[in-house]
Scaffold this active site. Structure first.
Site, PDB file in Angstrom:
ATOM      1  N   ASP A  13       0.846  -1.195   0.000  1.00  0.00           N
ATOM      2  CA  ASP A  13       0.000   0.000   0.000  1.00  0.00           C
ATOM      3  C   ASP A  13       0.883   1.248   0.000  1.00  0.00           C
ATOM      4  OD1 ASP A  13      -1.741   2.175   0.855  1.00  0.00           O
ATOM      5  OD2 ASP A  13      -3.185   0.622   1.373  1.00  0.00           O
ATOM      6  N   ASP A 107      -3.462   2.800  -5.674  1.00  0.00           N
ATOM      7  CA  ASP A 107      -2.349   2.807  -4.735  1.00  0.00           C
ATOM      8  C   ASP A 107      -2.213   1.515  -3.930  1.00  0.00           C
ATOM      9  OD1 ASP A 107      -4.636   3.112  -3.270  1.00  0.00           O
ATOM     10  OD2 ASP A 107      -3.934   4.793  -2.063  1.00  0.00           O
ATOM     11  N   GLU A 108      -2.847   0.435  -4.399  1.00  0.00           N
ATOM     12  CA  GLU A 108      -2.781  -0.844  -3.685  1.00  0.00           C
ATOM     13  C   GLU A 108      -2.461  -1.989  -4.639  1.00  0.00           C
ATOM     14  OE1 GLU A 108      -5.471  -1.839  -0.172  1.00  0.00           O
ATOM     15  OE2 GLU A 108      -6.681  -0.429  -1.326  1.00  0.00           O
TER      16      GLU A 108
END
Length: 384
Positions: A13, A107-108
């Site tokens: 993350d 964003d993961e």
């Protein structure tokens, strides 16, 4: 209880991604409470720094409320072009380094490390990857390595910011046990209230409730919640394949110059594609429009826009392109809309300028469409 000791899944993350990118662009923001989102009082917080979170601020909070909690916070509108650039940069680093990964949002990432323990060591490999991404992007990262996606995601959230953790095989249930039930994905406000009223606060207590009772209380989701509380998750890492575009065209049964009909079609087609974007958790950064006249002469035009999946934003662009392109004033045979420059991104985090009321409206409309079908609720402008 099913577990595969051969599985090694890393959840990675990018910590407070929007804020971190803004700080790379403007280092003066480092160490200060930062709010990313709409600057008006009716705007919504899309992301906030850890310094701001100390005041009780969180994502999706009305901006006026966040300012009231932290009057000295710095509000940044947000730059989705920059976010897209850094997301692609990190994606490229991961793609060039690991055998298989899933990009679950802007964003993961989930990375399948299965088999790496025989050669390099999954823990060491994950640590080296974290260092490499930070070195090449400048972004802070947290990750957790576990035997399934559920545990790795929960553990990643627990070690933020800029942390790392490995949960050994067999420790899944004991790791979850002391955590609050709200740490489990899928425990929303209604489920939380129901469980708290039963005296269930910790995952350990939830895991001991018979599955039959949870099904009676929650229906089918009760069975899934029981598995999660016991650390069971068999979902695979889905290989990432970047979708390049999505489009729709309409060849009319009868060629037309009826502007009211044409604008209704523009609305219907745009609304359909925008809903598909939101269902896929994607945003578009480029809108293209095509006209084919009755003599088969075809023209195309496109425009780059801040990444979005909002009906009203995209429809405004489509109408603008139609007005620019439709210059011959002869019968039209076909119109087409195409969205390109697609990136992962969910609905809420993109609404920098929208009000909380508009966010809730879109969410309710999408909920109705998913339940009853896309044609159940459509804009009045889609009717002639």
């Amino acid at each position: 209880m099913f577990h595969d000791p051969a599985r090694h899944i890393t959840h990675l993350d990018l910590d407070t991604f929007f804020v971190s990118v803004e700080r790379l662009i403007n280092p003066k923001l480092i160490g200060k409470p930062v709010l990313v989102g709409g600057s008006g009082d009716r705007g919504v917080v899309a992301s906030c720094s850890y310094e701001a979170r100390k005041f009780g601020i969180h994502s999706a909070m009305p901006m006026y409320q966040a300012k009231r909690l932290c009057s000295h916070a710095i509000v940044v509108k947000g730059d989705y072009e920059a976010y897209s650039k850094y997301s692609h940069l990190v994606t490229d680093v991961i793609r060039d380094t690991v055998p298989m990964f899933e990009k679950s949002s802007i964003d993961e990432f989930y990375i399948d490390m299965t088999g790496m323990d025989r050669f390099f060591g999954c823990g060491k490999f994950s640590s080296e990857l974290k260092k490499k991404i930070t070195r090449e992007s400048g972004l802070p990262i947290s990750y957790a390595l576990a035997s399934n996606k559920l545990i790795s995601k929960v553990a990643t959230n627990e070690v933020k910011p800029n942390g790392q953790l490995e949960i050994p095989f067999g420790n899944e249930r004991s790791y979850l046990a002391p955590l609050n039930i709200t740490k489990l994905p899928g425990v929303g406000d209604k489920t939380k209230v129901l469980l708290l009223n039963m005296g269930v606060q910790k995952v350990e207590t939830l895991a001991k409730i018979p599955i039959e009772l949870l099904i009676n209380l929650l229906g089918k989701p009760g069975a899934d919640l029981h598995r999660k509380a016991n650390g069971i998750d068999e979902s695979p890492v889905i290989p990432f394949h970047e979708q390049k575009s999505m489009s729709t065209e309409n060849t009319f049964q009868q060629d037309t110059t009826d502007l009211s009909f044409l604008f209704a079609e523009l609305s219907r087609m745009t609304e359909k594609l925008a809903f598909q974007l939101r269902c896929d958790n994607r945003l578009t950064g480029c809108v293209s429009f095509k006209i084919r006249y009755t003599d088969f002469e075809t023209h195309n035009i496109q425009k780059t826009i801040p990444h979005s999946n909002q009906d009203h934003t995209l429809l405004k662009t489509v109408r603008e392109l139609f007005t620019k392109l439709y210059t011959r004033r002869v019968l039209i045979r076909l119109i087409g809309i195409r969205f390109t420059s697609l990136i992962p991104g969910n609905y809420q985090i993109n609404l920098f300028d929208d009000t909380q009321e508009k966010i809730k409206l879109y969410q309710q409309i999408d909920s109705i469409k998913r339940q009853f079908g896309e044609s159940y609720v459509i804009k009045a402008s889609a009717y002639k």
